[in-house]
Design a protein around this motif. Structure first.
Motif, PDB file in Angstrom:
ATOM      1  N   MET A  71       0.794  -0.981   0.026  1.00 39.72           N
ATOM      2  CA  MET A  71      -0.031  -0.064  -0.138  1.00 39.72           C
ATOM      3  C   MET A  71       0.869   1.083  -0.116  1.00 39.72           C
ATOM      4  O   MET A  71       1.877   1.406   0.757  1.00 39.72           O
ATOM      5  N   LYS A  72       0.358   2.252  -0.789  1.00 39.60           N
ATOM      6  CA  LYS A  72       1.161   3.528  -0.677  1.00 39.60           C
ATOM      7  C   LYS A  72       0.570   4.506  -0.039  1.00 39.60           C
ATOM      8  O   LYS A  72      -0.420   4.619  -0.047  1.00 39.60           O
ATOM      9  N   PHE A  73       1.283   5.120   1.016  1.00 37.29           N
ATOM     10  CA  PHE A  73       0.672   6.205   2.016  1.00 37.29           C
ATOM     11  C   PHE A  73       0.734   7.440   1.473  1.00 37.29           C
ATOM     12  O   PHE A  73       0.258   8.422   2.006  1.00 37.29           O
TER      13      PHE A  73
ATOM     14  N   MET B 138      -2.348   9.348   0.237  1.00 36.17           N
ATOM     15  CA  MET B 138      -3.634   8.590   0.999  1.00 36.17           C
ATOM     16  C   MET B 138      -4.200  10.192   1.335  1.00 36.17           C
ATOM     17  O   MET B 138      -3.828  11.106   1.449  1.00 36.17           O
TER      18      MET B 138
ATOM     19  N   ARG C  99      -7.225  10.444   6.609  1.00 34.44           N
ATOM     20  CA  ARG C  99      -6.931   9.148   6.777  1.00 34.44           C
ATOM     21  C   ARG C  99      -5.592   8.945   7.331  1.00 34.44           C
ATOM     22  O   ARG C  99      -5.033   8.133   7.983  1.00 34.44           O
TER      23      ARG C  99
ATOM     24  N   ARG D 197      -5.444   9.783  10.730  1.00 33.35           N
ATOM     25  CA  ARG D 197      -5.843   8.799  11.381  1.00 33.35           C
ATOM     26  C   ARG D 197      -4.704   7.641  11.802  1.00 33.35           C
ATOM     27  O   ARG D 197      -4.607   6.850  12.778  1.00 33.35           O
ATOM     28  N   LEU D 198      -3.961   7.574  10.472  1.00 29.63           N
ATOM     29  CA  LEU D 198      -2.984   6.612  10.592  1.00 29.63           C
ATOM     30  C   LEU D 198      -1.883   6.919  11.672  1.00 29.63           C
ATOM     31  O   LEU D 198      -1.374   5.972  12.557  1.00 29.63           O
TER      32      LEU D 198
ATOM     33  N   VAL E  33      -3.027   6.089  15.118  1.00 29.94           N
ATOM     34  CA  VAL E  33      -2.988   4.901  15.394  1.00 29.94           C
ATOM     35  C   VAL E  33      -1.513   4.435  15.651  1.00 29.94           C
ATOM     36  O   VAL E  33      -1.345   3.808  16.716  1.00 29.94           O
TER      37      VAL E  33
ATOM     38  N   LEU F  52      -0.718   6.018  19.028  1.00 30.48           N
ATOM     39  CA  LEU F  52      -1.060   5.088  20.268  1.00 30.48           C
ATOM     40  C   LEU F  52      -0.357   4.079  20.499  1.00 30.48           C
ATOM     41  O   LEU F  52      -0.033   3.571  21.608  1.00 30.48           O
ATOM     42  N   VAL F  53      -0.073   3.118  19.436  1.00 29.20           N
ATOM     43  CA  VAL F  53       0.859   1.857  19.812  1.00 29.20           C
ATOM     44  C   VAL F  53       2.035   1.979  20.201  1.00 29.20           C
ATOM     45  O   VAL F  53       2.379   1.352  21.324  1.00 29.20           O
TER      46      VAL F  53
ATOM     47  N   SER G 107       1.937   3.320  24.023  1.00 26.44           N
ATOM     48  CA  SER G 107       1.535   2.639  24.755  1.00 26.44           C
ATOM     49  C   SER G 107       2.680   1.504  24.995  1.00 26.44           C
ATOM     50  O   SER G 107       2.914   0.945  26.198  1.00 26.44           O
ATOM     51  N   SER G 108       3.372   1.031  23.992  1.00 25.92           N
ATOM     52  CA  SER G 108       4.466   0.121  24.060  1.00 25.92           C
ATOM     53  C   SER G 108       5.563   0.595  25.035  1.00 25.92           C
ATOM     54  O   SER G 108       6.247   0.069  25.634  1.00 25.92           O
TER      55      SER G 108
ATOM     56  N   VAL H  32       4.785   0.696  28.477  1.00 25.20           N
ATOM     57  CA  VAL H  32       4.809  -0.742  29.127  1.00 25.20           C
ATOM     58  C   VAL H  32       6.242  -1.114  29.093  1.00 25.20           C
ATOM     59  O   VAL H  32       6.774  -1.876  30.031  1.00 25.20           O
TER      60      VAL H  32
ATOM     61  N   LEU I 121       8.486  -2.439  32.191  1.00 29.93           N
ATOM     62  CA  LEU I 121       9.016  -3.818  32.441  1.00 29.93           C
ATOM     63  C   LEU I 121      10.486  -3.641  32.721  1.00 29.93           C
ATOM     64  O   LEU I 121      11.090  -4.572  33.655  1.00 29.93           O
TER      65      LEU I 121
END
Lengths: 151, 248
Positions: free
Chosen positions: A1-3, A6, A10, A13-14, A17, A20-21, A24-25, A28, A32
């Motif tokens: 896929m070519k971003f 886009m 969208r 929003r990408l 996302v 967010l990942v 949060s990673s 965590v 740890l």
């Protein structure tokens, strides 16, 4: 896929996302890392010898049962053996009870208990570890035989 | 490029997905049955016993694929969540919704078979080591996604919330994978590494590989069945669903 082509909303929003990942990673991951030592299930004999493990508290100790160190009491279920991480002096473990089937000399074990004044680890539970290698009995026998010949 | 996009949009069409999955489903059912039967018989009856664990190690043929699929289904669920959030595709939300209970069941199967394996071999049903605990967290994540959806009235908001939870929980997957390397655990390291030969002979790992394929196929089958029901329910006002119901 070519971003590249886009639609802007969208793509936004990408990014949300991904953000967010990643965040949060990271959260965590840092937690740890801070808890790193506490996540270990057991202490090695080296850590116990150097005083890294809490003294006088119930802890888990893990290592390989040193071949030839096993001694069974004749009149009770008491059993004594050394566990080692192959780095420092072995740790003497005393245990009264029934051992798992996989327990044998040369096997990795994890024991739950306390170190007493004599420096002996008095265990109330002994669990057997096994490694990731599986093989048929004939193959294991052949390897053992080859090992015996070469020595 | 244009072709990929048109395929992507076709895939996002519930009607098209319903029709193509209807055609694929019988093949998947047949393949699942065939592959799982082969794997189970080979693994449980014909593979050689282990030199240390004897026949007890055979539970591996149920336990290992369940664990792999539990993690894969979580990754698929999080991917569906990302696609749903970015492209606002209804089908992606349905994919997430239908994958969650399957993933929860697989995680439960993994933990249950692990406990049954652990009792005779390790000497305990459960320890709080990093591998077992992170797997329990995975179960809670799946259950959390299921519970979150049922707790929210607004369908669109629920889908969004589930997608976000699934994405936040994604960090747990590398933790599960690496737990046996990073920390002292009772659980042994993985027998399969990308760069090394498997730590078991082919007569042991071939049936395991067959079981893994069978589990993937079973997951795809169950997931397609579930998502088809969801599509009919969601599209129940459209002409094509009405026509289909009338002819059925």
């Amino acid at each position: 896929m070519k971003f590249g082509n886009m639609k802007p909303h969208r793509r936004r929003r990408l990014y949300v996302v991904l953000f967010l990942v990643v965040t949060s990673s990271a959260a965590v991951g840092l937690t740890l890392m801070a808890l790193n030592e506490n996540i270990n299930l057991f202490y090695s004999p080296q850590q116990i010898a150097s005083g890294e493990a809490p003294v006088g508290k119930t802890i888990r100790a893990g290592g390989v049962v040193v071949p030839g160190s096993l001694r069974r009491d004749e009149s009770s279920l008491l059993i004594e053996f050394d566990i080692s991480d192959l780095k420092t002096a072995p740790l003497r473990v005393a245990y009264t009870g029934i051992l798992p089937d996989l327990f044998r000399e040369g096997q990795g074990i994890v024991a739950l208990g306390k170190v007493n004044q004599q420096g002996i680890f008095v265990a109330e539970e002994v669990l057997a570890k096994h490694d990731e290698n599986y093989m048929p009995p004939e193959v294991a026998a052949a390897i053992a035989a080859a090992h015996g010949e070469s020595e | 490029m244009g072709r990929v996009w048109s395929l992507f949009h076709k895939f996002a069409s519930p009607k098209w997905f319903y029709e193509i999955s209807g055609k694929l489903l019988p093949w998947f059912v047949a393949m699942t049955g065939l592959v799982l039967c082969t794997g189970v018989v080979w693994g449980l009856a014909y593979a050689p016993p282990d030199y240390q664990q004897g026949n007890a190690f055979r539970i591996m043929y149920i336990h290992v694929p369940a664990s792999i699929l539990a993690e894969s289904s979580y990754m698929m669920m999080a991917l569906a969540g990302a696609v749903g959030l970015i492209w606002k595709i209804k089908l992606a939300d349905l994919a997430l919704k239908t994958a969650a209970p399957l993933g929860a069941s697989l995680t439960f199967l993994s933990i249950a078979t692990g406990a049954i394996w652990g009792k005779p071999i390790w000497g305990t049903w459960w320890v709080w080591d990093a591998r077992l605990t992170s797997m329990l967290v995975l179960l809670f994540l799946f259950v959390g996604v299921i519970a979150l959806r049922s707790a929210m009235e607004n369908k669109e908001a629920a889908g969004k919330a589930c997608a976000i939870l699934a994405l936040v929980g994604l960090v747990n997957i590398p933790i599960i994978k690496m737990s046996v390397e990073w920390w002292f655990t009772l659980h042994q390291p993985s027998s399969f590494k990308l760069t090394e030969k498997p730590a078991m002979p082919p007569e042991m790992w071939i049936p395991l590989l067959i079981m893994v394929v069978g589990y993937y196929s079973a997951f795809a089958t169950a997931w397609m069945m579930r998502i088809r029901v969801e599509i009919l329910e969601q599209e129940n006002r459209t002409q094509w669903v009405r026509d289909r119901v009338r002819t059925a």
